[in-house]
Design a protein around this motif. Sequence first.
Motif, PDB file in Angstrom:
ATOM      1  N   CYS A 155       6.435  -2.271   8.900  1.00 34.60           N
ATOM      2  CA  CYS A 155       5.549  -1.440   8.095  1.00 34.60           C
ATOM      3  C   CYS A 155       4.111  -1.928   8.116  1.00 34.60           C
ATOM      4  O   CYS A 155       3.840  -3.048   7.690  1.00 34.60           O
ATOM      5  CB  CYS A 155       6.067  -1.412   6.661  1.00 34.60           C
ATOM      6  SG  CYS A 155       5.060  -0.401   5.590  1.00 34.60           S
ATOM      7  N   PRO A 156       3.157  -1.098   8.582  1.00 29.85           N
ATOM      8  CA  PRO A 156       1.759  -1.551   8.592  1.00 29.85           C
ATOM      9  C   PRO A 156       1.165  -1.591   7.185  1.00 29.85           C
ATOM     10  O   PRO A 156       0.200  -2.307   6.946  1.00 29.85           O
ATOM     11  CB  PRO A 156       1.028  -0.502   9.443  1.00 29.85           C
ATOM     12  CG  PRO A 156       2.002   0.521   9.795  1.00 29.85           C
ATOM     13  CD  PRO A 156       3.304   0.229   9.160  1.00 29.85           C
ATOM     14  N   ALA A 157       1.741  -0.846   6.273  1.00 29.75           N
ATOM     15  CA  ALA A 157       1.216  -0.855   4.918  1.00 29.75           C
ATOM     16  C   ALA A 157       1.763  -2.035   4.118  1.00 29.75           C
ATOM     17  O   ALA A 157       1.483  -2.155   2.933  1.00 29.75           O
ATOM     18  CB  ALA A 157       1.562   0.465   4.218  1.00 29.75           C
ATOM     19  N   GLY A 158       2.575  -2.887   4.763  1.00 29.26           N
ATOM     20  CA  GLY A 158       3.078  -4.072   4.085  1.00 29.26           C
ATOM     21  C   GLY A 158       3.897  -3.753   2.847  1.00 29.26           C
ATOM     22  O   GLY A 158       3.797  -4.436   1.830  1.00 29.26           O
ATOM     23  N   LEU A 166       0.855  -1.186   0.000  1.00 30.17           N
ATOM     24  CA  LEU A 166       0.000   0.000   0.000  1.00 30.17           C
ATOM     25  C   LEU A 166       0.890   1.235   0.000  1.00 30.17           C
ATOM     26  O   LEU A 166       2.064   1.142   0.327  1.00 30.17           O
ATOM     27  CB  LEU A 166      -0.869   0.006   1.258  1.00 30.17           C
ATOM     28  CG  LEU A 166      -1.825  -1.171   1.424  1.00 30.17           C
ATOM     29  CD1 LEU A 166      -2.533  -1.054   2.753  1.00 30.17           C
ATOM     30  CD2 LEU A 166      -2.820  -1.209   0.294  1.00 30.17           C
TER      31      LEU A 166
END
Lengths: 326, 446
Positions: B423-426, B372
């Motif tokens: 990273c939370p957005a991968g 993302l």
Amino acid sequence: MRDPEIVVSMGPHAHSGRTVPRFMATRTLSLLPAAGFGVYQFGVGAALTLGAAVLGALVTEGALDVVSKRRPQALDGHAALQGLLLGMMLSPVAPWWVALIGGVAAVLIGKAPFGPLGGAPLSPAIVGLLVLAISFPQDLRQYAAPRTADPAWHAQDAARPEMPADAVLLDPSDAQEISTFHAFLGDQVGAIGAISPLLLLLGFWLMLWLRAGTWQGPLGYFLGMGMAAHLGHLLWPDSLPGASFHLTTGMSALCGLYLMTEPICTPVVPRGLFAFGVVAGALAVVLRASALPYAPEAWALAITMLATPLFDRIRPRPFGKVASHA
Amino acid sequence: MNELFLWRRGIRRPRIAASFEPEAKLPQRLVIPLEPADSTYGHALRVEAGEEILRHRLIGLGLGLAPSLHSPAAGTVESVEEKLLRPDGTFTRGIAIDVSGDRALEPKAVPLAETLPAQQILERIGDAGVALRGPRAISLRAAIEASRHPQGFLGATGGSVSRSLSHIVVRLADVDPSLASVSAAASLAEKKPDDLMLGLRLLTRATGASRITLVLHKGQKLPNVEGLAEELELGLLRVSAHRYPELAGPLVAAKASGIEPPVGIGPLYTSGVLVTDVDTVLEVVEAVRDGLPSVRPFVTISTSMEKTVRRVAIGTPLRAVIGAGARAEARKIALGGLMAGIAAPDFDQPVVKETDGVCVLPGKDVLCSQNLPCMGCGACARACPMRLVPSLLSRAAEFDQLDTARSLDIFHCIDCGVCGFVCPAGRSMVQLITAAKTALVPRGRV
């Protein structure tokens, strides 16, 4: 035996498990204690307002997902969170349709033009709030007394429907009437979610513990606010209240703990975030002393957020970087 | 003022416990990859197809920084043009050896190794092909000699800061807590502290270093090693057991010497500090005292069924290293640890000197990067051990803003993978940053 098909990709081959929906859910969860207290104090009308704001934001986001055929974003929790934040910054007697319009505006103007999550320069909740502050100022400035308020407050409110912050700035001697300790606990008149700094703080600790926020921004905010307020009070003691007042209003807590920790519109690096907080906090105090009709803290944050790329330039020296080498 | 806001950089990773089995069974067929003959890093072929060879015979002479390669087994050279797929997708040639018999070359042992002069020690280290492990195996001898001659090395960034080696840092634990190769070697050193002492003495003499620091993690109990450190007045450093990448070269060098070495200009050994692992020190002893070449690196085999460290012969294909059960469920194989390892493209990949681990991941543990857009949450910036801002770097890489990437000090990145982990957005952070680095190097824009 045939070899199984194996995947080739670059490392790391393990992940912390953090995802965007979890991040947003944690932040939403940490807002719930304060929101719940607001509903308790102000009744069903407040719940309707919150719900309308969330609904407006969610439905708009969902509609945009469908219309633009993009990867669905409505369910990642960001729109709902922004709707909730917006609702919490509104007056408890604001009409539900105002909240709905605010939620729609937040997503439509504050988020949609900037692409997927990560592009918006300003927090959508703030954008929605500012749209409402400009469009429906009268509807936002009506207040109600909270359920547990002193009967004296009820009488006063009938005569002065402004927020306590405005009331104090008109006549600073009123500041003495407000007990700082009680105000911190929740004995304030204000927006739905902005009456209990204590509950907001508790939620903030939950957010920190679950790694969905940072402490550097809020620290900077309250330091900046405190210093500016103290300085203002020293210079003009008759017209400006002191730091203890500014720091215990619910809006300061909401802006300083939740809007400061918004990931997208605030600087990335902690020390930049700290500087950002100091500027936003000081600016909030300055704007509170000005004639802005509604939510001066939100205006201050919006202005500072426009300068986020500048604050992103405040970075630590990388490891092993030797100043003399180019 | 770089740690003004004190928080722990890096991430928490549980350290695995693995059993140690000294020798792994030799497979029927070994395939040892050879680099093309190149003066900066390459191999010169020393065998012919059809030749009968003995164990420990030199098969590829290391040129430049490449370590020499020897055969770990006796047998016949089936081919010298075996086409091998490398993990990065390119092809190289390899020497295929049909294993038969067990005769070995007579090793030229030297009983009183510590009396050898520095030059001879270096020669024996080079002849044995002892290598420093990293993304590419670097010949230890070449590294030591490069640190003395500035023109001997040209770093990725074009310049070289060269100081002769004054400090040797020996790690007794793995950088990546998902491996246990170095810990296993440390347990060997614990059983034979005299070998460790000899190795340290040989290295000191070969490099001319005046300081040695041993690095352990807080959970390690090595009384003999600690006693040795006390007796010889060596530095002893203890780092957190579960923190990655606490033991990475530049970080541990900084902790041991108190000065941050320059990063991104040249390799670490040109900045005056040699960071190595205890298994390399033991290989130095085997090379100099026993005359044995370095052909059996310590490899951690980590599958859902076993966690073992074995000394696996170079050229062993992965299918011989991984058990049948683990092979059936394998969905991804990381050569190296889970953080900085490279994914193997097939089961024919051979173990090489760089291999310190083989981690087999079943389907449920293989993650899809969502990629993302960057949220600007700052988790990566807080975790990066090099104090970079991976978020901005990845965005610059994504949008081809190479000048911005360079001004953000992209070459200080050590590819530890911590940014991608949090990273939370991968996002595939390491991939983006590496792509930008690769794009910057050939244009000369470094």
